[in-house]
Scaffold this motif. Sequence first.
Motif, PDB file in Angstrom:
ATOM      1  N   LEU A 186     -30.729   9.695 -36.618  1.00 32.41           N
ATOM      2  CA  LEU A 186     -30.351   9.176 -35.305  1.00 32.41           C
ATOM      3  C   LEU A 186     -30.980  10.021 -34.202  1.00 32.41           C
ATOM      4  CD1 LEU A 186     -28.738   7.114 -33.686  1.00 32.41           C
ATOM      5  CD2 LEU A 186     -26.801   8.712 -33.756  1.00 32.41           C
ATOM      6  N   ASP A 187     -31.047  11.321 -34.403  1.00 34.06           N
ATOM      7  CA  ASP A 187     -31.658  12.199 -33.393  1.00 34.06           C
ATOM      8  C   ASP A 187     -33.115  11.816 -33.146  1.00 34.06           C
ATOM      9  OD1 ASP A 187     -29.331  13.606 -33.050  1.00 34.06           O
ATOM     10  OD2 ASP A 187     -29.894  15.252 -34.389  1.00 34.06           O
ATOM     11  N   ARG A 188     -33.853  11.555 -34.230  1.00 27.34           N
ATOM     12  CA  ARG A 188     -35.252  11.138 -34.073  1.00 27.34           C
ATOM     13  C   ARG A 188     -35.345   9.795 -33.370  1.00 27.34           C
ATOM     14  NH1 ARG A 188     -38.271  12.320 -39.856  1.00 27.34           N
ATOM     15  NH2 ARG A 188     -37.816  14.533 -39.974  1.00 27.34           N
ATOM     16  N   LEU A 189     -34.458   8.886 -33.742  1.00 29.43           N
ATOM     17  CA  LEU A 189     -34.465   7.558 -33.127  1.00 29.43           C
ATOM     18  C   LEU A 189     -34.249   7.670 -31.619  1.00 29.43           C
ATOM     19  CD1 LEU A 189     -34.389   4.403 -33.664  1.00 29.43           C
ATOM     20  CD2 LEU A 189     -31.918   4.651 -33.570  1.00 29.43           C
ATOM     21  N   LEU A 190     -33.281   8.468 -31.212  1.00 32.74           N
ATOM     22  CA  LEU A 190     -32.943   8.577 -29.794  1.00 32.74           C
ATOM     23  C   LEU A 190     -34.011   9.320 -28.997  1.00 32.74           C
ATOM     24  CD1 LEU A 190     -29.103   9.296 -30.047  1.00 32.74           C
ATOM     25  CD2 LEU A 190     -30.265   7.111 -29.648  1.00 32.74           C
ATOM     26  N   ALA A 191     -34.803  10.152 -29.680  1.00 35.70           N
ATOM     27  CA  ALA A 191     -35.833  10.927 -28.981  1.00 35.70           C
ATOM     28  C   ALA A 191     -37.225  10.297 -29.069  1.00 35.70           C
ATOM     29  CB  ALA A 191     -35.888  12.349 -29.553  1.00 35.70           C
ATOM     30  N   ALA A 192     -37.395   9.276 -29.916  1.00 33.34           N
ATOM     31  CA  ALA A 192     -38.725   8.721 -30.188  1.00 33.34           C
ATOM     32  C   ALA A 192     -39.341   8.057 -28.959  1.00 33.34           C
ATOM     33  CB  ALA A 192     -38.638   7.711 -31.332  1.00 33.34           C
ATOM     34  N   LYS A 193     -40.646   8.266 -28.805  1.00 35.12           N
ATOM     35  CA  LYS A 193     -41.420   7.604 -27.747  1.00 35.12           C
ATOM     36  C   LYS A 193     -42.239   6.464 -28.325  1.00 35.12           C
ATOM     37  CE  LYS A 193     -40.074  10.718 -24.795  1.00 35.12           C
ATOM     38  NZ  LYS A 193     -38.982  10.386 -23.868  1.00 35.12           N
ATOM     39  N   GLU A 194     -42.652   6.602 -29.606  1.00 37.08           N
ATOM     40  CA  GLU A 194     -43.386   5.577 -30.330  1.00 37.08           C
ATOM     41  C   GLU A 194     -42.839   5.512 -31.753  1.00 37.08           C
ATOM     42  OE1 GLU A 194     -47.591   6.243 -30.290  1.00 37.08           O
ATOM     43  OE2 GLU A 194     -47.781   5.828 -28.157  1.00 37.08           O
ATOM     44  N   TYR A 195     -43.184   4.433 -32.455  1.00 40.02           N
ATOM     45  CA  TYR A 195     -42.659   4.225 -33.804  1.00 40.02           C
ATOM     46  C   TYR A 195     -42.997   5.383 -34.743  1.00 40.02           C
ATOM     47  CZ  TYR A 195     -41.247   1.590 -37.942  1.00 40.02           C
ATOM     48  OH  TYR A 195     -40.618   1.179 -39.102  1.00 40.02           O
TER      49      TYR A 195
END
Length: 199
Positions: A186-195
């Motif tokens: 979830l942390d990566r999802l919330l911080a992601a700028k691109e897929y």
Amino acid sequence: MGRTNQKILERLEPVQGPEKKQFSLALPVELVEKLDMVARAMAKASGRSVTRNMLIEDAVEAFLDEAVSTLEERGIVLEEAEQPDFYDTVVLSGYEDRFRQAFLTEGCWYPAKVSQERIPQIRYVAIYVGQPVSAVTHYGKVREFVPDGAGKYRIELEGAPVPLAAPIPLGDIAHVLVCRPRYTTLDRLLAAKEYKDLL
């Protein structure tokens, strides 16, 4: 029977493989041509698709089995690999109309092909929406995985889907890579700028 022979015979019979991770490999042209010849011969003999990637996977697996055995015989201890992130989120993909109907309206996602081994740790599901959106826009907290009897699941959400602060566009990732489940946090999802930031 040697490990290599066993892998060859397994390719001639249907088997269920483990989850995989993609990487690239450059080989001399002569080896690639030979791989293709062997793949065609095995496909003809088995009546099923056999690709050069399958053969490379078999060869690497057989080599690693032999390498580990040889190292252990010589008393060489292998270092434990670092434990991967605890993947609590699965990213699935679908078309916009189904996304709006199932995810946003019904509060679920189906049919979802998710690794059974991963289910106990999955807490969230996000959806990559195809064209014209071409981005991950929402995620939801998982309430339950309901088997559909065909090896897939209906994922029931707990509460309404949550819109991301900003959509996560595909970027330079090949579209084919979003067609299968991707496990992340979830942390990566919330911080992601691109897929690619999810991977």
